[in-house]
Design a protein around this motif. Structure first.
Motif, mmCIF file in Angstrom:
data_model
loop_
_atom_site.group_PDB
_atom_site.id
_atom_site.type_symbol
_atom_site.label_atom_id
_atom_site.label_comp_id
_atom_site.label_asym_id
_atom_site.label_seq_id
_atom_site.Cartn_x
_atom_site.Cartn_y
_atom_site.Cartn_z
ATOM 1 N N LYS A 148 11.626 -66.039 -89.919
ATOM 2 C CA LYS A 148 11.778 -67.230 -90.775
ATOM 3 C C LYS A 148 10.579 -67.401 -91.703
ATOM 4 C CE LYS A 148 12.037 -72.293 -90.366
ATOM 5 N NZ LYS A 148 12.101 -73.426 -89.407
ATOM 6 N N THR A 170 21.205 -59.766 -87.761
ATOM 7 C CA THR A 170 21.689 -60.853 -88.626
ATOM 8 C C THR A 170 20.706 -61.128 -89.759
ATOM 9 O OG1 THR A 170 22.778 -61.823 -86.707
ATOM 10 C CG2 THR A 170 22.480 -63.259 -88.600
ATOM 11 N N ALA A 171 19.421 -61.174 -89.412
ATOM 12 C CA ALA A 171 18.403 -61.441 -90.436
ATOM 13 C C ALA A 171 18.359 -60.307 -91.455
ATOM 14 C CB ALA A 171 17.037 -61.615 -89.770
ATOM 15 N N ILE A 222 20.717 -58.427 -92.589
ATOM 16 C CA ILE A 222 21.814 -58.540 -93.567
ATOM 17 C C ILE A 222 21.458 -59.586 -94.620
ATOM 18 C CG2 ILE A 222 24.217 -59.299 -93.835
ATOM 19 C CD1 ILE A 222 24.682 -58.048 -90.979
ATOM 20 N N GLU A 223 20.946 -60.710 -94.161
ATOM 21 C CA GLU A 223 20.591 -61.783 -95.110
ATOM 22 C C GLU A 223 19.416 -61.360 -96.008
ATOM 23 O OE1 GLU A 223 19.986 -65.635 -93.295
ATOM 24 O OE2 GLU A 223 18.608 -66.210 -94.903
ATOM 25 N N ILE A 224 18.398 -60.780 -95.409
ATOM 26 C CA ILE A 224 17.193 -60.414 -96.177
ATOM 27 C C ILE A 224 17.526 -59.356 -97.231
ATOM 28 C CG2 ILE A 224 14.899 -59.321 -95.964
ATOM 29 C CD1 ILE A 224 14.730 -60.790 -93.173
ATOM 30 N N ARG A 257 19.969 -59.182 -99.097
ATOM 31 C CA ARG A 257 20.566 -59.763 -100.308
ATOM 32 C C ARG A 257 19.493 -60.058 -101.360
ATOM 33 N NH1 ARG A 257 24.004 -63.289 -96.530
ATOM 34 N NH2 ARG A 257 25.630 -61.806 -96.009
ATOM 35 N N SER A 258 18.333 -60.544 -100.927
ATOM 36 C CA SER A 258 17.268 -60.845 -101.888
ATOM 37 C C SER A 258 16.244 -59.722 -101.997
ATOM 38 C CB SER A 258 16.554 -62.144 -101.488
ATOM 39 O OG SER A 258 16.028 -62.017 -100.186
#
Ligand SMILES: NC(=O)c1ccc[n+]([C@@H]2O[C@H](COP(=O)([O-])OP(=O)(O)OC[C@H]3O[C@@H](n4cnc5c(N)ncnc54)[C@H](OP(=O)(O)O)[C@@H]3O)[C@@H](O)[C@H]2O)c1
Length: 232
Positions: A113, A161-162, A164-166, A168-169
């Protein structure tokens, strides 16, 4: 890290531990790294069960460097408060289990985070955390150690999970869970009989070599010290 880059900046969390100390030393000996920041509970006050200390540490790193190339999380615990891992479900203790999750799963989630925003957006940047093969559900044939296993399994899902999100940016990012092998540290001292044991320096060299060999297409994975992918 791709081998030609220089001036790299790394953060090692848990740099007071057996593996973390060796990882920090290996990075400091690597000429490509201009700065290696060592963070730990005992030496710099970063406590995984106190989010404010993680927020503060990340803010300090951000103020100093802006963006970073590598976060290596070498924190974790097997025995806690003098209590070793359970051998049977009869020994499950809810408070001890909650502490396992707090340190081995929620703590690294808070590191993601607060430190992921510091990873470069436009070039390779790595977040690696030490999981354990015993956190693999598919590989579990022995049973036992239910809290530690479950907390590491949760950590693996958090990493996936993190990642996949990270991505994106930060499309060039690599966010992975690593199994270091059985390594001669205080964590393993009572449990490493009958297992091949690496020195912390050997483990650090192997783990850093694994990261070198992975590109962003492998983000979200779980890898052993020999580079092999571990089943979930
Ligand atoms: N050794 C092995 O054979 C082995 C095998 C598989 C997986 N692993 C994993 O590798 C990782 C490192 O293990 P190790 O063998 O190097 O263990 P270690 O020598 O006991 O080091 C543990 C590290 O975790 C830190 N830590 C523990 N609780 C913390 C908390 N609440 N907040 C912040 N830091 C905390 C310790 O910090 P302080 O000392 O500063 O308190 C220390 O830096 C762990 O995740 C472990 O599960 C190890």
């Amino acid at each position: 890290m791709t081998s030609l880059e220089t001036g790299l900046k790394a953060v090692v969390v848990g740099a007071s531990g057996g593996i973390g100390l060796a990882v920090a030393a290996a990075l400091e000996a690597d000429r490509r790294y201009a700065s290696v920041i060592r963070l730990s509970r005992s030496q710099t006050g970063l406590d995984l069960v106190d989010e404010a200390t993680i927020r503060q540490a990340a803010s300090d790193v951000g103020d100093r460097f802006g963006t970073i190339d590598l976060v290596f999380d070498a924190t974790g615990a097997l025995a806690m408060d003098g209590q070793g891992p359970e051998k049977t479900i009869r020994a499950i203790d809810p408070a001890a289990m909650a502490k396992q999750f707090a340190v081995n799963a929620i703590g690294p989630a808070l590191l993601l985070k607060h430190f992921a925003p510091l990873l470069h957006r436009d070039r390779r940047a790595v977040f690696a955390t030490l999981s354990a093969r015993v956190g693999s559900i598919g590989d579990n044939r022995l049973g036992g150690w239910i809290s530690y296993r479950a907390a590491k399994a949760a950590l693996n899902q958090i990493v996936r999970t993190a990642a996949i999100e990270i991505a994106r940016s930060r499309p060039l990012s690599l966010v992975v869970a690593l199994h270091p092998g059985t390594v001669e540290t205080s964590l393993s001292a009572d449990f490493s009989r009958n297992h091949a044991v690496f020195s912390p320096a050997e483990a650090a060299a192997k783990l850093l070599a694994v990261l070198e060999g992975l590109d962003s297409s492998r983000t979200g994975g779980f890898f052993a010290y020999d580079g092999q992918s571990i089943e979930w």
